[in-house]
Design a protein around this motif. Structure first.
Motif, PDB file in Angstrom:
ATOM      1  N   ALA A 126       0.979  -1.092   0.103  1.00 52.41           N
ATOM      2  CA  ALA A 126      -0.048  -0.126   0.016  1.00 52.41           C
ATOM      3  C   ALA A 126       0.846   1.190   0.057  1.00 52.41           C
ATOM      4  O   ALA A 126       0.682   2.259  -0.673  1.00 52.41           O
ATOM      5  N   VAL A 127       1.900   1.263   0.873  1.00 59.28           N
ATOM      6  CA  VAL A 127       2.649   2.579   1.108  1.00 59.28           C
ATOM      7  C   VAL A 127       3.662   2.637  -0.393  1.00 59.28           C
ATOM      8  O   VAL A 127       3.621   3.854  -0.846  1.00 59.28           O
ATOM      9  N   PHE A 128       4.103   1.434  -1.114  1.00 64.85           N
ATOM     10  CA  PHE A 128       4.569   1.878  -2.325  1.00 64.85           C
ATOM     11  C   PHE A 128       3.965   2.210  -3.476  1.00 64.85           C
ATOM     12  O   PHE A 128       4.199   2.973  -4.110  1.00 64.85           O
ATOM     13  N   VAL A 129       2.679   1.786  -3.437  1.00 61.30           N
ATOM     14  CA  VAL A 129       1.825   2.154  -4.489  1.00 61.30           C
ATOM     15  C   VAL A 129       1.413   3.700  -4.380  1.00 61.30           C
ATOM     16  O   VAL A 129       1.372   4.192  -5.437  1.00 61.30           O
ATOM     17  N   LEU A 130       0.920   4.017  -3.065  1.00 61.90           N
ATOM     18  CA  LEU A 130       0.431   5.419  -2.875  1.00 61.90           C
ATOM     19  C   LEU A 130       1.859   6.399  -3.056  1.00 61.90           C
ATOM     20  O   LEU A 130       1.486   7.494  -3.559  1.00 61.90           O
ATOM     21  N   ARG A 131       2.932   6.031  -2.508  1.00 65.91           N
ATOM     22  CA  ARG A 131       4.077   6.930  -2.907  1.00 65.91           C
ATOM     23  C   ARG A 131       4.566   6.813  -3.940  1.00 65.91           C
ATOM     24  O   ARG A 131       4.868   7.900  -4.683  1.00 65.91           O
ATOM     25  N   GLU A 132       4.992   5.793  -4.582  1.00 61.61           N
ATOM     26  CA  GLU A 132       5.829   5.561  -5.867  1.00 61.61           C
ATOM     27  C   GLU A 132       4.767   5.861  -7.181  1.00 61.61           C
ATOM     28  O   GLU A 132       5.152   6.416  -8.025  1.00 61.61           O
ATOM     29  N   ALA A 133       3.574   5.398  -7.186  1.00 63.23           N
ATOM     30  CA  ALA A 133       2.934   5.437  -8.436  1.00 63.23           C
ATOM     31  C   ALA A 133       2.150   6.658  -8.377  1.00 63.23           C
ATOM     32  O   ALA A 133       1.959   7.165  -9.631  1.00 63.23           O
ATOM     33  N   PHE A 134       1.612   6.998  -7.165  1.00 64.06           N
ATOM     34  CA  PHE A 134       0.698   8.131  -7.298  1.00 64.06           C
ATOM     35  C   PHE A 134       1.283   9.531  -6.392  1.00 64.06           C
ATOM     36  O   PHE A 134       0.567  10.655  -6.520  1.00 64.06           O
ATOM     37  N   GLY A 135       2.318   9.346  -5.851  1.00 59.71           N
ATOM     38  CA  GLY A 135       2.906  10.648  -5.276  1.00 59.71           C
ATOM     39  C   GLY A 135       2.297  11.093  -3.890  1.00 59.71           C
ATOM     40  O   GLY A 135       2.398  12.371  -3.861  1.00 59.71           O
ATOM     41  N   PHE A 136       1.474  10.346  -3.238  1.00 59.06           N
ATOM     42  CA  PHE A 136       1.034  10.586  -2.033  1.00 59.06           C
ATOM     43  C   PHE A 136       2.182  11.405  -1.201  1.00 59.06           C
ATOM     44  O   PHE A 136       2.854  10.435  -1.081  1.00 59.06           O
ATOM     45  N   PRO A 137       1.914  12.534  -0.431  1.00 59.04           N
ATOM     46  CA  PRO A 137       2.554  12.711   0.477  1.00 59.04           C
ATOM     47  C   PRO A 137       2.601  11.649   1.717  1.00 59.04           C
ATOM     48  O   PRO A 137       1.654  11.085   2.061  1.00 59.04           O
ATOM     49  N   TYR A 138       3.831  11.642   2.458  1.00 57.38           N
ATOM     50  CA  TYR A 138       3.941  10.627   3.737  1.00 57.38           C
ATOM     51  C   TYR A 138       2.965  11.017   4.421  1.00 57.38           C
ATOM     52  O   TYR A 138       2.330   9.890   5.377  1.00 57.38           O
ATOM     53  N   ALA A 139       2.682  12.207   4.932  1.00 57.33           N
ATOM     54  CA  ALA A 139       1.517  12.363   5.907  1.00 57.33           C
ATOM     55  C   ALA A 139       0.310  12.076   5.349  1.00 57.33           C
ATOM     56  O   ALA A 139      -0.710  11.690   6.591  1.00 57.33           O
ATOM     57  N   GLU A 140       0.039  12.145   4.197  1.00 58.31           N
ATOM     58  CA  GLU A 140      -1.260  11.706   3.789  1.00 58.31           C
ATOM     59  C   GLU A 140      -1.308  10.076   3.993  1.00 58.31           C
ATOM     60  O   GLU A 140      -2.464   9.444   4.255  1.00 58.31           O
ATOM     61  N   ALA A 151       6.658   5.785  10.648  1.00 59.27           N
ATOM     62  CA  ALA A 151       6.540   4.373  10.552  1.00 59.27           C
ATOM     63  C   ALA A 151       6.194   4.115   8.930  1.00 59.27           C
ATOM     64  O   ALA A 151       6.747   3.162   8.226  1.00 59.27           O
ATOM     65  N   VAL A 152       5.429   5.021   8.277  1.00 57.66           N
ATOM     66  CA  VAL A 152       5.211   5.066   6.976  1.00 57.66           C
ATOM     67  C   VAL A 152       6.636   5.277   6.034  1.00 57.66           C
ATOM     68  O   VAL A 152       6.949   4.863   5.203  1.00 57.66           O
ATOM     69  N   ARG A 153       7.482   6.058   6.674  1.00 53.72           N
ATOM     70  CA  ARG A 153       8.596   6.488   5.861  1.00 53.72           C
ATOM     71  C   ARG A 153       9.809   5.007   5.862  1.00 53.72           C
ATOM     72  O   ARG A 153      10.241   4.565   5.113  1.00 53.72           O
ATOM     73  N   GLN A 154       9.439   4.419   6.960  1.00 58.29           N
ATOM     74  CA  GLN A 154      10.104   3.217   7.346  1.00 58.29           C
ATOM     75  C   GLN A 154       9.662   2.065   6.483  1.00 58.29           C
ATOM     76  O   GLN A 154      10.407   1.388   5.810  1.00 58.29           O
ATOM     77  N   LEU A 155       8.237   2.090   6.038  1.00 53.40           N
ATOM     78  CA  LEU A 155       7.807   0.986   5.409  1.00 53.40           C
ATOM     79  C   LEU A 155       7.967   1.474   3.670  1.00 53.40           C
ATOM     80  O   LEU A 155       8.488   0.526   3.089  1.00 53.40           O
ATOM     81  N   ALA A 156       8.096   2.692   3.668  1.00 57.11           N
ATOM     82  CA  ALA A 156       8.475   2.963   2.223  1.00 57.11           C
ATOM     83  C   ALA A 156       9.763   2.875   1.695  1.00 57.11           C
ATOM     84  O   ALA A 156      10.176   2.253   0.772  1.00 57.11           O
ATOM     85  N   ARG A 160      10.759   0.108  -0.984  1.00 55.62           N
ATOM     86  CA  ARG A 160      11.533   0.618  -2.135  1.00 55.62           C
ATOM     87  C   ARG A 160      12.798  -0.266  -2.418  1.00 55.62           C
ATOM     88  O   ARG A 160      13.060  -0.490  -3.621  1.00 55.62           O
ATOM     89  N   ARG A 161      13.484  -0.513  -1.341  1.00 52.42           N
ATOM     90  CA  ARG A 161      14.755  -1.234  -1.365  1.00 52.42           C
ATOM     91  C   ARG A 161      14.446  -2.686  -1.926  1.00 52.42           C
ATOM     92  O   ARG A 161      14.963  -3.336  -2.781  1.00 52.42           O
ATOM     93  N   HIS A 162      13.404  -3.215  -1.249  1.00 51.61           N
ATOM     94  CA  HIS A 162      12.864  -4.715  -1.917  1.00 51.61           C
ATOM     95  C   HIS A 162      12.728  -4.557  -3.359  1.00 51.61           C
ATOM     96  O   HIS A 162      13.019  -5.778  -4.053  1.00 51.61           O
ATOM     97  N   VAL A 163      11.879  -3.696  -3.672  1.00 55.02           N
ATOM     98  CA  VAL A 163      11.556  -3.663  -5.069  1.00 55.02           C
ATOM     99  C   VAL A 163      12.875  -3.378  -6.154  1.00 55.02           C
ATOM    100  O   VAL A 163      13.081  -4.221  -7.116  1.00 55.02           O
ATOM    101  N   GLU A 164      13.406  -2.434  -5.508  1.00 50.32           N
ATOM    102  CA  GLU A 164      14.547  -2.129  -6.399  1.00 50.32           C
ATOM    103  C   GLU A 164      15.669  -3.412  -6.422  1.00 50.32           C
ATOM    104  O   GLU A 164      16.398  -3.774  -7.626  1.00 50.32           O
ATOM    105  N   GLU A 165      15.776  -4.099  -5.413  1.00 48.36           N
ATOM    106  CA  GLU A 165      16.554  -5.514  -5.588  1.00 48.36           C
ATOM    107  C   GLU A 165      16.028  -6.449  -6.157  1.00 48.36           C
ATOM    108  O   GLU A 165      17.093  -7.317  -7.108  1.00 48.36           O
ATOM    109  N   ARG A 166      14.683  -6.480  -6.437  1.00 43.12           N
ATOM    110  CA  ARG A 166      14.131  -7.797  -7.181  1.00 43.12           C
ATOM    111  C   ARG A 166      13.672  -7.641  -8.391  1.00 43.12           C
ATOM    112  O   ARG A 166      13.753  -8.695  -9.378  1.00 43.12           O
TER     113      ARG A 166
END
Length: 294
Positions: A126-140, A151-156, A160-166
């Motif tokens: 959820a965090v990856f989709v909202l942040r990377e695909a749609f550019g939602f602010p972390y606060a939102e 916590a959201v920044r940590q999840l993001a 992101r690292r997981h996706v970039e590695e794989r």
């Protein structure tokens, strides 16, 4: 807020809502179910305190999608053979006028990325989709998920690292992908096995998704020889009234195969350094209903 306004607002934000839900779930029917449930909640809710309808609706859809992902967990684990997302017809059109934004949206819905997203936890996805695909602010995003911004920044970061590695690195030029796809089909149909092999990377992979409901490899095939021989056999098999259509799926060129006027399979390739690196074939009839299946 009048009933007409309520409907208009929902329709205005429908593309974002279905976009979030599909990237979360990988299946059009599941995404539509989630968005429909969001509509029911939106139309029945007290909207007096809703200052930003888009954020409110995305929050509902995201939470529903997370719940649906958790429900689907056991079903995905029991899936027969490799899993691929349901092919999605993509045409961002004038709704996304910015070329760079179109590229981001196309990449975020690509088969390669969606397959990697399957290995994330529902919250990370959820965090990856909202942040990377749609550019939602972390606060939102934090408000949407009822988590702290930290916590959201940590999840993001973790997602992101997981996706970039794989995620594999492919060339995204649609003209090149279309050209290689056409040459590949011509070589297979023409019986030119050597020409077909020349278009495949030595370590090419073939991922076939049948869900156990039609013929496709139940394991990922690797190497040009294995992939080439399989596809060569398929091209020369007995398929009645075969029809081939080119269309754009998941942000890139793809081929829809029809047999007797009914969808038989969807074929798409990923390309790097001028050769085919990965072949995706979707043959699960449940994932072809968009194209006129039963």
């Amino acid at each position: 807020m009048t009933a007409e306004t309520v409907t208009d607002l929902f329709e205005e934000h429908w593309p974002v809502l279905i976009g979030v839900a599909y990237r979360m779930l990988g299946r059009i029917a599941d995404a539509e179910d989630v968005v429909q449930e969001a509509w029911l909640r939106w139309s029945a809710a007290s909207r007096e305190d809703v200052r930003e309808p888009r954020a409110f609706l995305v929050r509902i859809v995201t939470r529903l999608a997370i719940d649906r992902l958790r429900q689907l967990g056991a079903r995905r684990e029991a899936y027969v053979g490799p899993w691929l997302p349901e092919p999605l017809v993509t045409d961002f059109g004038p709704a996304v006028p910015d070329t760079a934004e179109q590229a981001v949206l196309a990449d975020s819905v690509s088969v390669a990325v969606l397959v990697v997203l399957e290995s994330l936890s529902p919250l990370e996805r959820a965090v990856f989709v909202l942040r990377e695909a749609f550019g939602f602010p972390y606060a939102e995003i934090a408000t949407t998920l009822d988590r702290s911004e930290t916590a959201v920044r940590q999840l993001a970061g973790r997602a992101r690292r997981h996706v970039e590695e794989r995620r594999p690195r492919y060339d995204v030029d649609p003209v090149q992908r279309r050209d290689l796809t056409e040459r590949f089909l011509a070589a297979a149909a023409g019986g030119d096995f050597d020409a077909l092999l020349a278009l495949l990377a030595p370590d090419v992979r073939l991922v076939g998704d049948s869900g156990g409901k039609s013929k496709a490899p139940l394991r990922i095939l690797e190497s040009a020889d294995k992939v080439g021989r399989f596809l060569f056999a398929v091209a020369h098999g007995q398929v009645p009234d075969l029809e081939v259509r080119f269309l754009e799926l998941n942000g890139g060129p793809a081929v829809l195969m029809l047999s007797g006027g009914k969808p038989d399979s969807v074929f798409q390739v990923d390309v790097r350094d001028g050769v085919i690196q990965c072949v995706y074939i979707v043959r699960n009839p449940d994932k072809l209903t968009t194209f006129g299946g039963e």
